[in-house]
Motif scaffolding. Structure first.
Motif, PDB file in Angstrom:
ATOM      1  N   UNK A   1       7.799  20.755   5.172  1.00  0.00           N
ATOM      2  CA  UNK A   1       7.262  21.892   4.422  1.00  0.00           C
ATOM      3  C   UNK A   1       7.442  23.181   5.213  1.00  0.00           C
TER       4      UNK A   1
ATOM      5  N   UNK B   1      -2.719  18.627   5.045  1.00  0.00           N
ATOM      6  CA  UNK B   1      -2.246  17.242   5.130  1.00  0.00           C
ATOM      7  C   UNK B   1      -3.299  16.356   5.788  1.00  0.00           C
ATOM      8  N   UNK B   2      -3.926  16.864   6.856  1.00  0.00           N
ATOM      9  CA  UNK B   2      -4.941  16.061   7.539  1.00  0.00           C
ATOM     10  C   UNK B   2      -6.135  15.858   6.609  1.00  0.00           C
TER      11      UNK B   2
ATOM     12  N   UNK C   1     -10.782   5.030   0.363  1.00  0.00           N
ATOM     13  CA  UNK C   1     -10.370   3.641   0.241  1.00  0.00           C
ATOM     14  C   UNK C   1     -11.083   2.739   1.236  1.00  0.00           C
TER      15      UNK C   1
ATOM     16  N   UNK D   1       1.494   6.224   8.417  1.00  0.00           N
ATOM     17  CA  UNK D   1       0.880   7.336   7.693  1.00  0.00           C
ATOM     18  C   UNK D   1       0.963   8.601   8.538  1.00  0.00           C
TER      19      UNK D   1
ATOM     20  N   UNK E   1       0.853  -1.200   0.000  1.00  0.00           N
ATOM     21  CA  UNK E   1       0.000   0.000   0.000  1.00  0.00           C
ATOM     22  C   UNK E   1       0.882   1.241   0.000  1.00  0.00           C
ATOM     23  N   UNK E   2       0.264   2.416  -0.118  1.00  0.00           N
ATOM     24  CA  UNK E   2       0.978   3.711  -0.105  1.00  0.00           C
ATOM     25  C   UNK E   2       1.995   3.836  -1.234  1.00  0.00           C
TER      26      UNK E   2
ATOM     27  N   UNK F   1     -13.840  -1.507   1.638  1.00  0.00           N
ATOM     28  CA  UNK F   1     -13.703  -2.391   2.796  1.00  0.00           C
ATOM     29  C   UNK F   1     -15.079  -2.590   3.424  1.00  0.00           C
TER      30      UNK F   1
ATOM     31  N   UNK G   1       2.510  26.969   8.339  1.00  0.00           N
ATOM     32  CA  UNK G   1       2.569  25.650   8.969  1.00  0.00           C
ATOM     33  C   UNK G   1       1.192  25.109   9.344  1.00  0.00           C
TER      34      UNK G   1
ATOM     35  N   UNK H   1      -0.456  23.982   6.190  1.00  0.00           N
ATOM     36  CA  UNK H   1       0.121  22.694   5.764  1.00  0.00           C
ATOM     37  C   UNK H   1      -0.516  21.548   6.546  1.00  0.00           C
ATOM     38  N   UNK H   2      -0.624  21.750   7.852  1.00  0.00           N
ATOM     39  CA  UNK H   2      -1.137  20.673   8.703  1.00  0.00           C
ATOM     40  C   UNK H   2      -2.591  20.377   8.361  1.00  0.00           C
TER      41      UNK H   2
ATOM     42  N   UNK I   1       4.761  17.611   6.909  1.00  0.00           N
ATOM     43  CA  UNK I   1       4.325  18.954   7.294  1.00  0.00           C
ATOM     44  C   UNK I   1       5.490  19.731   7.909  1.00  0.00           C
TER      45      UNK I   1
ATOM     46  N   UNK J   1       0.264   0.398   9.735  1.00  0.00           N
ATOM     47  CA  UNK J   1       0.315   1.242   8.542  1.00  0.00           C
ATOM     48  C   UNK J   1      -0.190   2.645   8.867  1.00  0.00           C
ATOM     49  N   UNK J   2      -1.285   2.686   9.640  1.00  0.00           N
ATOM     50  CA  UNK J   2      -1.862   3.978  10.008  1.00  0.00           C
ATOM     51  C   UNK J   2      -0.855   4.811  10.798  1.00  0.00           C
TER      52      UNK J   2
ATOM     53  N   UNK K   1      -5.389  13.264   4.115  1.00  0.00           N
ATOM     54  CA  UNK K   1      -5.377  11.945   4.736  1.00  0.00           C
ATOM     55  C   UNK K   1      -6.801  11.443   4.970  1.00  0.00           C
TER      56      UNK K   1
ATOM     57  N   UNK L   1       2.704  12.040   7.636  1.00  0.00           N
ATOM     58  CA  UNK L   1       1.935  13.287   7.628  1.00  0.00           C
ATOM     59  C   UNK L   1       2.677  14.366   8.410  1.00  0.00           C
TER      60      UNK L   1
ATOM     61  N   UNK M   1      -8.458  10.471   1.792  1.00  0.00           N
ATOM     62  CA  UNK M   1      -7.849   9.241   1.289  1.00  0.00           C
ATOM     63  C   UNK M   1      -8.379   8.025   2.044  1.00  0.00           C
ATOM     64  N   UNK M   2      -8.428   8.125   3.362  1.00  0.00           N
ATOM     65  CA  UNK M   2      -8.961   7.010   4.168  1.00  0.00           C
ATOM     66  C   UNK M   2     -10.402   6.732   3.791  1.00  0.00           C
TER      67      UNK M   2
ATOM     68  N   UNK N   1      -2.584  -1.865  -2.986  1.00  0.00           N
ATOM     69  CA  UNK N   1      -3.144  -3.170  -2.663  1.00  0.00           C
ATOM     70  C   UNK N   1      -3.747  -3.239  -1.279  1.00  0.00           C
ATOM     71  N   UNK N   2      -2.881  -3.471  -0.283  1.00  0.00           N
ATOM     72  CA  UNK N   2      -3.334  -3.790   1.066  1.00  0.00           C
ATOM     73  C   UNK N   2      -4.220  -2.725   1.683  1.00  0.00           C
ATOM     74  N   UNK N   3      -5.298  -3.154   2.282  1.00  0.00           N
ATOM     75  CA  UNK N   3      -6.180  -2.231   2.991  1.00  0.00           C
ATOM     76  C   UNK N   3      -5.828  -2.251   4.471  1.00  0.00           C
ATOM     77  N   UNK N   4      -6.078  -1.123   5.123  1.00  0.00           N
ATOM     78  CA  UNK N   4      -5.811  -1.101   6.570  1.00  0.00           C
ATOM     79  C   UNK N   4      -6.671  -0.040   7.229  1.00  0.00           C
ATOM     80  N   UNK N   5      -6.919  -0.227   8.509  1.00  0.00           N
ATOM     81  CA  UNK N   5      -7.681   0.741   9.291  1.00  0.00           C
ATOM     82  C   UNK N   5      -6.748   1.867   9.719  1.00  0.00           C
ATOM     83  N   UNK N   6      -7.291   3.060   9.994  1.00  0.00           N
ATOM     84  CA  UNK N   6      -6.431   4.166  10.431  1.00  0.00           C
ATOM     85  C   UNK N   6      -5.608   3.811  11.675  1.00  0.00           C
TER      86      UNK N   6
END
Lengths: 666, 161
Positions: A363, B121-122, B132, A352, A270-271, B136, B114, B117-118, A360, A348-349, B125, A356, B128-129, A339-344
């Motif tokens: 940046x 980004x959140x 996808x 992530x 994934x990712x 499921x 900043x 950005x945060x 940040x 993997x979460x 995310x 993140x 995206x969650x 591919x792989x699915x996962x919960x937050x």
């Protein structure tokens, strides 16, 4: 003569790189095996040519050939040999040549040892590597030729900046470059994968060792640089958030994120898109860092104008690399399905979340570093973005990442239970509470930030240790089983333990040394005494001494603690004739509890001396922590799945025997 | 590499580029009143050395930094409070001298950045969650009664065989 040979080798290298950048790529596209096969010899020849060029420049430095302009400007015949050698990369032109050398060495490594890569993929990787090389070779040849002659040759050179004549600094740039250029491998693999249209677990298994190695080098390079600043610059600081430091820190942050997201690609498929993007961003930041610093644009926007050829080339190159790879990404990435699915809430979460926050933070550093440039260019306003800004923005962003990094390795893949993970960290939680309580009692009169700060460091270290204990079933299974598990558990898991614990040590070092530092500045006469925390410094006098290529004044200070002799500290103030410059050599005494730091400055008109003393508790934990992080990276790098090919082949041969044995046993 | 080279370049500039005699670490005469000296030192840490890169005048060897340190001490002795002393310096050297950029129109983006950005980004995310996780959710939905029947039949078939 040798200089011309070096120059000529670079020209040849450029033409080889041009061929390597195009023919194998076309070959992979058309499926022409002959064209594909060209990649390997081209990479090796290109490497050989750049090695010749680098050796020619080094020869000019070692023999002090001042008819070469670069040597005359940056070297001196009286310099010790080590600094004649390190002088090669102690300047703009030479450092670019070092960059190139590392780039082609890595390319040659892929050509030599990349047997387990599909031939077409390897050809694409090497082509992308060659494209980067073309950019750098052209930059060196057209704007920054290190082999330019200076006729008539001067009697002697202008010398290397004495501050740079230091073993710590001799090795600092090569390590930093090994890191920067190492990320070019991740970049080339990412771009080749985009062209090929395929990213899978095998891809991640190739990319991860390169990224890990680059990350280790970069960590070491940054640590060396800050350590050098600490002991050489003479005011006891080690990180200033200056743009030049940020330029190396941004690729480190992005590289750290890449390192973690590549795990998810490898283990869970994934990712993928995100990891490819990170690989591109990390290398782009490495390039940006190299050029920002080298172009002098950081000092002032106007430095760009003083050498427009370089400035324009750099801008064009950056745009081509960054825009080109991002366009390719935009076109190809949507086609690649994760591919792989996962919960937050899962391993993997957690990774992530790591990504993140790290991106940040990265940046933010980028914004703070470039903002004054843009503001100046657009409005003419000049501002300074100094440490207070970064402490106020970067700190809060990293805090949750640091708290979470202790829990992450405890989480299960796919779907995890945070409360369960915390329960399994009960000793770490207890240790953290104990640390909180202890700092509260022992240091109640200090800055309040120290209390949660130390607890945070303890939390990370204790959690890393407890996670390792769970892995070994330490104290819960017979010691024999724990030992068996120690032998069997994957090295990459140990890498995590070391690196995370190292990060905790860095935190403790930073918090303790900045919160509880004692600092004394004064003018002293011989025989006078100053108290610095629980230590006392007595000035025994100053004497003039002579070094190999400098004169110095050495002060002698007797350090006592509770009346008992501890040490004699002898800081120096050196003055170099060529180039004329004064440097301070601080005397540093590292003990278990931290460093004592003594500096002698100028004499006053009436024969007294200005002096500075510091007591910096636990400051050495910062660099010890960095070493632990590097150690973690190296241990992870030695994981058997990275020792590509070899174990698998051995297993294949071993199989019949084992089968025979087991049959015989039955 | 770079960081250090450039920084040292500035140190060189600081030390050698100025016409005044070069100094090693400059330790100047502290003020007699330790409380005033502490205030002066705190201010020193907020002001940048004009010829160095992101170093405070407290940390700089440059002659110019020493001049500024002395200037700050003079203002403190003259009875300025901290803000007045800093304002005095900023009026002469501009915002550039402040290590912490002031919050104003030109720096709004710098300070909001900043946070933006945060948030961004959140948001990415979360989207995206969400996107996808929908398949499921579909995958673990309970079977419809029709599917239950089919499953039962299939299992029954298998049992008969």
């Amino acid at each position: 003569m040798l200089a011309e040979l070096g120059h000529y080798a670079l020209v040849l290298a450029l033409s080889v790189a041009l061929i390597q950048a195009t023919i194998p790529l076309l070959g992979a596209w058309r499926g022409d095996q002959g064209w594909i096969a060209l990649a390997r010899p081209a990479a090796l020849v290109q490497c050989l040519l750049v090695v010749v060029a680098f050796a020619a420049l080094m020869h000019a430095y070692v023999t002090s050939d001042f008819s070469v302009l670069n040597v005359a400007t940056n070297s001196h015949s009286a310099k010790p040999l080590l600094y004649k050698i390190s002088g090669v990369w102690g300047n703009h032109e030479g450092s670019l040549l070092l960059w190139l050398l590392i780039l082609v060495l890595f390319g040659a490594a892929v050509a030599m040892f990349g047997n387990n890569l599909p031939a077409s993929f390897r050809a694409r990787v090497l082509s992308v590597q060659a494209m980067i090389a073309v950019g750098f070779l052209a930059f060196v040849l057209f704007t920054s030729n290190p082999f330019e002659r200076l006729l008539p040759a001067p009697i002697d050179g202008r010398g290397l900046n004495p501050l740079l004549q230091d073993p710590g600094l001799a090795f600092h740039p090569p390590f930093l470059y090994l890191g920067y250029v190492g990320f070019s491998m991740a970049f080339s693999f990412a771009v080749a994968a985009l062209i090929e249209g395929r990213v899978d677990a095998a891809w991640a298994r190739w990319v991860r060792p390169w990224t890990l190695a680059a990350w280790c080098f970069l960590t070491l390079g940054i640590a060396l640089g800050s350590w050098w600043a600490y002991y050489e610059l003479g005011w006891g600081g080690w990180w200033f958030w200056d743009p030049v430091e940020n330029a190396s820190f941004m690729p480190w942050l992005a590289g750290t994120a890449l390192l973690h997201s590549a795990i998810v690609v490898e283990k869970r498929d994934a990712l993928k898109n995100w990891t490819v993007l990170l690989a591109i961003v990390t290398f782009s930041l490495s390039l940006l860092g190299t050029f920002l610093v080298r172009s002098g644009v950081l000092t002032s926007v106007h430095a760009f104008a003083t050498d427009p050829a370089r400035g324009v080339f750099i801008l064009a190159f950056l745009i081509v690399v960054i825009a080109g790879s991002l366009t390719l990404y935009a076109v190809r990435a949507p086609a690649m399905k994760g591919g792989g699915l996962f919960a937050p809430v899962s391993r993997e979460g957690g990774l992530v979340l790591n990504n993140l926050l790290l991106s940040t933070a990265c940046a933010t550093v980028l914004l703070g570093t470039l903002y004054p440039l843009f503001l100046d260019a657009l409005t003419g306003d000049k501002i300074t973005v100094g440490p207070p800004y970064f402490n106020a923005t970067f700190g809060p962003l990293m805090l949750p990442a640091l708290i979470a990094m202790a829990v992450g390795p405890m989480l299960a893949w796919k779907r995890a239970d945070i409360l369960g993970a915390l329960q399994r960290l009960k000793f770490a939680i207890a240790a953290t509470l104990a640390a909180l309580f202890l700092t509260l009692v022992l240091a109640y009169d200090g800055p309040w930030m120290a209390i949660p700060g130390i607890a945070l460091g303890v939390w990370i270290i204790a959690a890393a240790l407890e996670e390792a204990a769970h892995r070994l079933r330490l104290f819960r299974a017979p010691i024999g089983e724990s030992l068996r598990r120690l032998a069997r558990s994957p090295r990459s898991a140990w890498g995590t333990t070391f690196a995370h614990a190292g990060a905790g040590m860095v935190i403790i070092g930073i918090v303790a040394s900045s919160s509880w530092q004692v600092e004394k500045l004064q003018v002293m006469r011989t025989g006078e005494q100053v108290a610095v925390g629980e230590y006392s410094f007595k000035f025994l006098g100053a004497t003039a001494i002579k070094g190999p290529n400098y004169d110095a004044v050495r002060g002698s200070f007797e350090v006592r603690r509770d009346g008992a002799h501890v040490d004699l500290m002898t800081p120096e103030s050196r003055s170099y004739p060529e180039p004329p410059m004064e440097t301070t050599e601080a005397a540093i005494r590292t003990g278990w509890g931290g460093d004592l730091y003594a500096v002698i400055g100028d004499p006053t008109a009436d024969g007294a001396w200005s002096t500075r003393f510091y007591n910096k508790p636990m400051i050495h934990w910062i660099w010890m922590g960095c070493l632990f992080m590097v150690l973690g990276g190296l241990v992870s790098l030695s994981d058997r799945r990275h020792r590509v090919g070899a174990p698998a082949r051995r297993n294949k041969n071993a199989k019949p025997l084992e089968v025979a044995k087991s049959v015989a046993g039955e | 590499m770079l960081k250090v080279f450039l920084r040292s370049l500035f140190v060189v500039l600081c030390l050698a580029g100025l016409s005044e005699p070069a100094l090693a670490v400059a330790v100047d005469q502290p003020l007699d009143d330790p409380r005033q000296e502490a205030r002066a030192r705190a201010i020193h840490k907020q002001l940048r050395c004009l010829v160095c890169q992101n170093q405070s005048i407290e940390d700089s060897n440059a002659a110019l930094a020493r001049d500024l340190r002395i200037l700050v001490r003079e203002r403190i002795t003259a009875g300025d409070n901290d803000e007045a002393a800093i304002r005095y310096i900023v009026e002469r050297y501009g915002d550039w001298v402040l290590l912490q950029p002031p919050v104003k129109a030109g720096t709004a983006l710098l300070w909001i950045g900043p946070v933006l950005f945060l948030i961004l980004a959140i948001a990415v995310m979360v989207v995206w969650y969400r996107r996808r996780s929908s398949p499921v959710a579909g995958a673990i939905e309970p079977l419809s009664s029709e599917e239950q029947d089919r499953l039962k039949n299939l299992l029954a078939d298998r049992d008969q065989q």
